[in-house]
Each structure stands twice: as structure tokens, then as C-alpha cells.
Design a protein around this motif. Sequence first.
Motif, PDB file in Angstrom:
ATOM      1  N   ARG A  11       0.842  -1.207   0.000  1.00  0.00           N
ATOM      2  CA  ARG A  11       0.000   0.000   0.000  1.00  0.00           C
ATOM      3  C   ARG A  11       0.873   1.251   0.000  1.00  0.00           C
ATOM      4  O   ARG A  11       0.561   2.245  -0.669  1.00  0.00           O
ATOM      5  N   LEU A  12       1.977   1.208   0.741  1.00  0.00           N
ATOM      6  CA  LEU A  12       2.909   2.339   0.749  1.00  0.00           C
ATOM      7  C   LEU A  12       3.418   2.611  -0.661  1.00  0.00           C
ATOM      8  O   LEU A  12       3.482   3.758  -1.106  1.00  0.00           O
ATOM      9  N   HIS A  13       3.776   1.555  -1.383  1.00  0.00           N
ATOM     10  CA  HIS A  13       4.256   1.722  -2.758  1.00  0.00           C
ATOM     11  C   HIS A  13       3.189   2.374  -3.638  1.00  0.00           C
ATOM     12  O   HIS A  13       3.492   3.271  -4.436  1.00  0.00           O
ATOM     13  N   VAL A  14       1.943   1.931  -3.477  1.00  0.00           N
ATOM     14  CA  VAL A  14       0.847   2.501  -4.268  1.00  0.00           C
ATOM     15  C   VAL A  14       0.676   3.981  -3.945  1.00  0.00           C
ATOM     16  O   VAL A  14       0.498   4.813  -4.841  1.00  0.00           O
ATOM     17  N   GLU A  15       0.752   4.318  -2.669  1.00  0.00           N
ATOM     18  CA  GLU A  15       0.587   5.719  -2.254  1.00  0.00           C
ATOM     19  C   GLU A  15       1.720   6.587  -2.809  1.00  0.00           C
ATOM     20  O   GLU A  15       1.494   7.725  -3.229  1.00  0.00           O
ATOM     21  N   LEU A  16       2.926   6.043  -2.821  1.00  0.00           N
ATOM     22  CA  LEU A  16       4.053   6.795  -3.378  1.00  0.00           C
ATOM     23  C   LEU A  16       3.863   7.039  -4.871  1.00  0.00           C
ATOM     24  O   LEU A  16       4.137   8.140  -5.380  1.00  0.00           O
ATOM     25  N   VAL A  59       0.857   9.462   3.610  1.00  0.00           N
ATOM     26  CA  VAL A  59       1.991   8.535   3.508  1.00  0.00           C
ATOM     27  C   VAL A  59       2.808   8.549   4.797  1.00  0.00           C
ATOM     28  O   VAL A  59       3.257   7.504   5.286  1.00  0.00           O
ATOM     29  N   GLU A  60       2.982   9.730   5.361  1.00  0.00           N
ATOM     30  CA  GLU A  60       3.717   9.852   6.614  1.00  0.00           C
ATOM     31  C   GLU A  60       3.034   9.047   7.719  1.00  0.00           C
ATOM     32  O   GLU A  60       3.689   8.318   8.474  1.00  0.00           O
ATOM     33  N   ASN A  61       1.712   9.150   7.786  1.00  0.00           N
ATOM     34  CA  ASN A  61       0.962   8.397   8.800  1.00  0.00           C
ATOM     35  C   ASN A  61       1.094   6.891   8.572  1.00  0.00           C
ATOM     36  O   ASN A  61       1.221   6.118   9.530  1.00  0.00           O
ATOM     37  N   LEU A  62       1.071   6.471   7.307  1.00  0.00           N
ATOM     38  CA  LEU A  62       1.217   5.049   6.997  1.00  0.00           C
ATOM     39  C   LEU A  62       2.600   4.554   7.414  1.00  0.00           C
ATOM     40  O   LEU A  62       2.738   3.453   7.976  1.00  0.00           O
ATOM     41  N   CYS A  63       3.626   5.344   7.149  1.00  0.00           N
ATOM     42  CA  CYS A  63       4.988   4.959   7.541  1.00  0.00           C
ATOM     43  C   CYS A  63       5.101   4.817   9.053  1.00  0.00           C
ATOM     44  O   CYS A  63       5.717   3.858   9.562  1.00  0.00           O
ATOM     45  N   ILE A  64       4.511   5.751   9.768  1.00  0.00           N
ATOM     46  CA  ILE A  64       4.558   5.686  11.230  1.00  0.00           C
ATOM     47  C   ILE A  64       3.823   4.445  11.732  1.00  0.00           C
ATOM     48  O   ILE A  64       4.280   3.754  12.651  1.00  0.00           O
ATOM     49  N   LYS A  65       2.690   4.144  11.108  1.00  0.00           N
ATOM     50  CA  LYS A  65       1.931   2.949  11.482  1.00  0.00           C
ATOM     51  C   LYS A  65       2.761   1.686  11.235  1.00  0.00           C
ATOM     52  O   LYS A  65       2.776   0.761  12.061  1.00  0.00           O
ATOM     53  N   LEU A  66       3.460   1.646  10.116  1.00  0.00           N
ATOM     54  CA  LEU A  66       4.314   0.488   9.808  1.00  0.00           C
ATOM     55  C   LEU A  66       5.409   0.329  10.857  1.00  0.00           C
ATOM     56  O   LEU A  66       5.753  -0.786  11.260  1.00  0.00           O
ATOM     57  N   LEU A  67       5.952   1.436  11.301  1.00  0.00           N
ATOM     58  CA  LEU A  67       7.041   1.389  12.284  1.00  0.00           C
ATOM     59  C   LEU A  67       6.547   0.979  13.665  1.00  0.00           C
ATOM     60  O   LEU A  67       7.218   0.232  14.380  1.00  0.00           O
ATOM     61  N   LEU A  68       5.354   1.449  14.033  1.00  0.00           N
ATOM     62  CA  LEU A  68       4.871   1.237  15.395  1.00  0.00           C
ATOM     63  C   LEU A  68       4.089  -0.057  15.576  1.00  0.00           C
ATOM     64  O   LEU A  68       4.162  -0.688  16.636  1.00  0.00           O
ATOM     65  N   ILE A  80      11.359   2.200   4.755  1.00  0.00           N
ATOM     66  CA  ILE A  80      10.391   3.143   5.323  1.00  0.00           C
ATOM     67  C   ILE A  80      11.048   4.496   5.562  1.00  0.00           C
ATOM     68  O   ILE A  80      10.466   5.554   5.294  1.00  0.00           O
ATOM     69  N   SER A  81      12.282   4.472   6.058  1.00  0.00           N
ATOM     70  CA  SER A  81      13.023   5.722   6.270  1.00  0.00           C
ATOM     71  C   SER A  81      13.227   6.466   4.948  1.00  0.00           C
ATOM     72  O   SER A  81      13.055   7.688   4.871  1.00  0.00           O
ATOM     73  N   ALA A  82      13.571   5.713   3.902  1.00  0.00           N
ATOM     74  CA  ALA A  82      13.750   6.321   2.583  1.00  0.00           C
ATOM     75  C   ALA A  82      12.438   6.907   2.070  1.00  0.00           C
ATOM     76  O   ALA A  82      12.410   8.003   1.481  1.00  0.00           O
ATOM     77  N   ALA A  83      11.328   6.202   2.299  1.00  0.00           N
ATOM     78  CA  ALA A  83      10.017   6.693   1.852  1.00  0.00           C
ATOM     79  C   ALA A  83       9.681   8.011   2.534  1.00  0.00           C
ATOM     80  O   ALA A  83       9.144   8.945   1.903  1.00  0.00           O
TER      81      ALA A  83
END
Length: 203
Positions: A11-16, A59-68, A80-83
Motif C-alpha cells: 500500500r505504501l508503494h501505491v501511495e508513493l 503517507v507519513e501516517n502510513l509509515c509511522i503505522k508500519l514502524l509502530l 520506510i526511512s527512505a520513503a
Amino acid sequence: MRNKFEEQLERLHVELIQMGALCEDGISAAAEALLQNNPDLAQTAIDAEREIDQKEREVENLCIKLLLQQQPVAKDLREISAALKMISDLERIGDQASDIAELVPYVHLDEGTGLHIGDMARAVIRMVTDSVDSFVKRDLDLARAVYAADDKVDALFDQVKRELIGLIAQDASRGEQCMDLLMVAKYLERIGDHATNVAEWVE
């Protein structure tokens, strides 16, 4: 758990990709508005910038969700950091497309200069597309194509700059308009730099 993570990563890839497409739309609308002296298209680019800002937050919220909520391994953490860094570059691209659009009422393109600014716009749109694709697909060859395209954009910027200096030398009264055009070219050159930054995150 890992399957869920992979789904969210996809999903992150799609959002990017969607964010990159919004950037392409913004640049295209701004460039066409400039070339056609079309205020409606200029507004389209300004509206796209707001959509890009919203997409950045998503996208930022999705990345944070992936991390947490997930348990990413080192490779995932790097991606995720690169995204997160990528979306900052994409947001700046949206800003610069909007900046170009805001100059539309104040500039008039000469045939030669307009041609080269159009060439710059087409080149950076392709760079944005290829940079995001290279990241999502982990395609080093495509990333290298972005680096090469940046050299072409830099050369076009130098050409536009020389042409504008020549126009000012012929008619000093056109100085302010030429400076606005130089700013347009500089914004396009910066967009190319941001696209290159995105491509550099390909491992």
C-alpha cells in the motif's frame, strides 16, 4: 504478522506512485499554463499542490503505522526511512510546480526560450515518474537514467539562462520579465534535483 506487513508495504508503494502522479500533473499543468498563458491551468497546478500536501500526510501516517504496529527488519526500516525522505522531496516538487503557476500572469515566452522551458518541463516530468518507479521496483538502471536526465536538465537550464541574458542585453526594459522566466527555469531545475534525490534512495 509478516503478511500484514507486506500488504501495508505494498500500500505504501501505491501511495508513493499516486503522490508521484500528482506531482507529474502539477508540473504538466504549470508548464502548459505557462506555454499557453492559461490561468485556468495555472490554478490546476496550485490545486494539485494542496492534494500533494494531503498525500504527504497520508503517507507519513502510513509509515509511522508500519514502524509502530509491525516488526520491520533492518531492510524494511531502511525502506520506510527512505520513503519518509522521498515524500519530502515530492512535496517540494509540488511546491515548485505551484510557484511556476503563480508566475504565469507575469511572463511571456519568446519562441526559443519557450521551446527550451517546454523541453525542461517534459524532462523533469519523466524524471519524477522514473524516480518513483525506480524506488518502488528497486530498479538501479532506471535510477541511473534519472541521473543522466538531470545532466540534460542542467544543460537546458544553462541554455535558457544564456538566452535570457541575451534578451536583456537587447532590451533592458524586459529585465523583470526575463528574471521571472529565469525563476521558472530554476524551479524546473530544482524539480530535477528533487527527482534525483528520490532515485538515490534505490539500493
